[in-house]
Design an enzyme around this catalytic site. Structure first.
Site, PDB file in Angstrom:
ATOM      1  N   HIS A   1       0.871  -1.200   0.000  1.00  0.00           N
ATOM      2  CA  HIS A   1       0.000   0.000   0.000  1.00  0.00           C
ATOM      3  C   HIS A   1       0.898   1.238   0.000  1.00  0.00           C
ATOM      4  O   HIS A   1       1.457   1.608   1.024  1.00  0.00           O
ATOM      5  CB  HIS A   1      -0.901  -0.003   1.233  1.00  0.00           C
TER       6      HIS A   1
ATOM      7  N   LYS B   1      -8.995  -0.130  -5.804  1.00  0.00           N
ATOM      8  CA  LYS B   1      -9.064   0.489  -4.466  1.00  0.00           C
ATOM      9  C   LYS B   1     -10.360   1.265  -4.306  1.00  0.00           C
ATOM     10  O   LYS B   1     -10.643   2.185  -5.079  1.00  0.00           O
ATOM     11  CB  LYS B   1      -7.870   1.428  -4.292  1.00  0.00           C
TER      12      LYS B   1
ATOM     13  N   ASP C   1       1.489   2.523   3.546  1.00  0.00           N
ATOM     14  CA  ASP C   1       0.644   3.716   3.423  1.00  0.00           C
ATOM     15  C   ASP C   1       1.506   4.974   3.521  1.00  0.00           C
ATOM     16  O   ASP C   1       1.067   6.011   4.004  1.00  0.00           O
ATOM     17  CB  ASP C   1      -0.482   3.732   4.461  1.00  0.00           C
TER      18      ASP C   1
ATOM     19  N   HIS D   1       1.651   5.343  -1.650  1.00  0.00           N
ATOM     20  CA  HIS D   1       1.274   6.534  -2.434  1.00  0.00           C
ATOM     21  C   HIS D   1       2.532   7.147  -3.031  1.00  0.00           C
ATOM     22  O   HIS D   1       3.458   7.516  -2.287  1.00  0.00           O
ATOM     23  CB  HIS D   1       0.592   7.570  -1.533  1.00  0.00           C
TER      24      HIS D   1
ATOM     25  N   HIS E   1      -4.656  -0.724   5.760  1.00  0.00           N
ATOM     26  CA  HIS E   1      -4.116  -0.011   6.930  1.00  0.00           C
ATOM     27  C   HIS E   1      -5.027  -0.110   8.158  1.00  0.00           C
ATOM     28  O   HIS E   1      -5.523   0.891   8.658  1.00  0.00           O
ATOM     29  CB  HIS E   1      -3.804   1.454   6.618  1.00  0.00           C
TER      30      HIS E   1
ATOM     31  N   HIS F   1     -10.467   1.280   1.751  1.00  0.00           N
ATOM     32  CA  HIS F   1     -10.226   2.222   2.847  1.00  0.00           C
ATOM     33  C   HIS F   1     -11.483   2.147   3.720  1.00  0.00           C
ATOM     34  O   HIS F   1     -12.510   2.730   3.387  1.00  0.00           O
ATOM     35  CB  HIS F   1     -10.006   3.646   2.322  1.00  0.00           C
TER      36      HIS F   1
HETATM   37  C1  NCD Z   1      -3.374   9.051   2.227  1.00  0.00           C
HETATM   38  C2  NCD Z   1      -2.914  10.090   1.204  1.00  0.00           C
HETATM   39  O1  NCD Z   1      -2.362  11.119   1.611  1.00  0.00           O
HETATM   40  O2  NCD Z   1      -3.072   9.838   0.008  1.00  0.00           O
HETATM   41  N1  NCD Z   1      -3.421   9.670   3.526  1.00  0.00           N
HETATM   42  C3  NCD Z   1      -3.385   9.048   4.719  1.00  0.00           C
HETATM   43  O3  NCD Z   1      -3.529   9.728   5.740  1.00  0.00           O
HETATM   44  N2  NCD Z   1      -3.193   7.763   4.831  1.00  0.00           N
HETATM   45  C4  NCD Z   1      -4.684   8.480   1.813  1.00  0.00           C
HETATM   46  C5  NCD Z   1      -5.102   7.262   2.590  1.00  0.00           C
HETATM   47  O4  NCD Z   1      -4.535   6.185   2.447  1.00  0.00           O
HETATM   48  O5  NCD Z   1      -6.024   7.384   3.403  1.00  0.00           O
HETATM   49 ZN    ZN Z   2      -3.178   5.080   1.687  1.00  0.00          ZN
END
Ligand code: NCD
Ligand code: ZN
Length: 335
Positions: free
Chosen positions: A12, A95, A240, A14, A168, A134
């Site tokens: 996971h 997702k 995450d 970003h 998460h 999520h």
């Molecule tokens: C994530 C993001 O910034 O894209 N933020 C987070 O707090 N985890 C999005 C997500 O996974 O909820």
């Molecule tokens: Zn995330």
């Protein structure tokens, strides 16, 4: 003292786009063999063309590192069977975000139940496309994940052939739900194994630890730690890691997300060593995910040594977790 990890996976992640992508992608690509890439760009990744071009930009940003980005689509409840059938070869999972619940999720789904999502989820079940979720309601912030558990259970029951990953997870309730449904799995982040709400807001407010879902109570963290340290076969690592520029974190209206990519492996080793569970880390960091998703990642062997490392205070304009702090393990070699 050393430890070698084979094919570390981040299930996971970003990576964003443009300059941010160029800053953060090489950091994950260096120490991870592969990662599931979240689709919450602006606008989100919703077409096959989006997936293909985003993947190309990621690979370009990774430079010479060997790294396999596992792509996802942003869930829409009007995806047809034919569309998903054509998308299948380009994606690893889809997702689902409840609308507006986290960063860049405004285009998510506003009603989450088995009836509304039936068409898409039946097609995904049939095509063998996993669903990453999520899982938060729009209730009181500390109860959002708990309130979502019945939705997970409804989806898991109504679509028994659909692989559902509770992303998460942060609560004891989610850990318990895993045991009740054979098609429910979970990712666990590094930060939720380390912190509770106290670290975020118990003293001075700590914006770099603010994320969704928010860190919970000590007993929740203990439940997560137990299954992670035991490498329970239904849990896997998903950082995450969610970078935001410094000005978006250190501001009035702090963006949610903790940036852990460059320290994740080192701190996981430190944590598993502290609990005398180093022998289970290989499963948590790779083997469980390979079994859950039934795939073979590309080769990468990472050796870490017990040697202190001062975490950089920033990577361009992104502040990592533990910025400026000393951690006790370092990356020794990667092959
Ligand atoms: C994530 C993001 O910034 O894209 N933020 C987070 O707090 N985890 C999005 C997500 O996974 O909820
Ligand atoms: Zn995330």
């Amino acid at each position: 003292m050393e430890i070698t990890l084979n094919k570390p996976l981040d299930m996971h992640l970003h990576l964003r786009d443009n300059e941010m992508l160029k800053t953060v992608a090489p950091l994950s690509a260096k120490t991870f063999s592969s990662a599931i890439i979240m689709p919450n760009l602006v606008p989100p990744v919703t077409t096959i063309e989006d997936v293909i071009s985003y993947k190309e930009r990621i690979i370009e940003a990774c430079g010479d590192e060997s790294f396999d980005p596992l792509m996802t689509l942003f869930f829409k409840d009007d995806y047809s069977y034919d569309f998903l059938n054509s998308a299948k070869e380009h994606i690893f999972a889809i997702k689902l975000y409840p609308a507006g619940i986290t960063t860049n999720s405004e285009g998510g789904v506003s009603t989450i139940d088995s009836e509304t999502l039936k068409k898409t989820l039946e097609a995904m079940s049939e095509l063998g496309i996993p669903l990453c979720v999520h899982g938060e309601s729009d209730g009181f912030v500390m109860d959002r994940e708990k309130e979502f558990v019945p939705i997970y259970e409804e989806l898991a029951t109504k679509f028994p052939n659909l692989k559902i990953i509770m992303e998460h997870i942060t609560t004891k309730d989610s850990v318990e739900a895993l045991e009740r449904h054979s098609n429910l799995y979970a990712t666990i982040t590094l930060h939720h194994l380390l912190i509770t709400l106290d670290d975020v807001a118990g003293g001075m407010l700590h914006p770099h630890l603010f994320c969704k879902p928010i860190a919970k109570r000590p007993e929740d963290r203990a439940a997560l730690l137990k299954v992670a340290l035991d490498a329970h076969p239904k849990v896997m690592f998903g950082s995450d890691s969610a970078p935001h520029p410094k000005h978006a974190k250190e501001s009035c209206g702090c963006a949610a997300g903790v940036f852990t990519a460059p320290i994740a492996l080192q701190v996981l080793v430190e944590l598993f060593e502290k609990h005398d569970k180093l022998e289970n880390l290989q499963k948590f960091i790779s083997d469980n995910a390979q079994k859950i998703y039934n795939f073979k990642p590309c080769e990468k062997v990472v050796t870490l040594e017990k040697k202190s490392f001062i975490v950089p205070t920033s990577y361009n304009d992104v502040i990592p977790m533990y910025a400026g702090k000393e951690i006790s393990w370092s990356i020794k070699s990667i092959s």
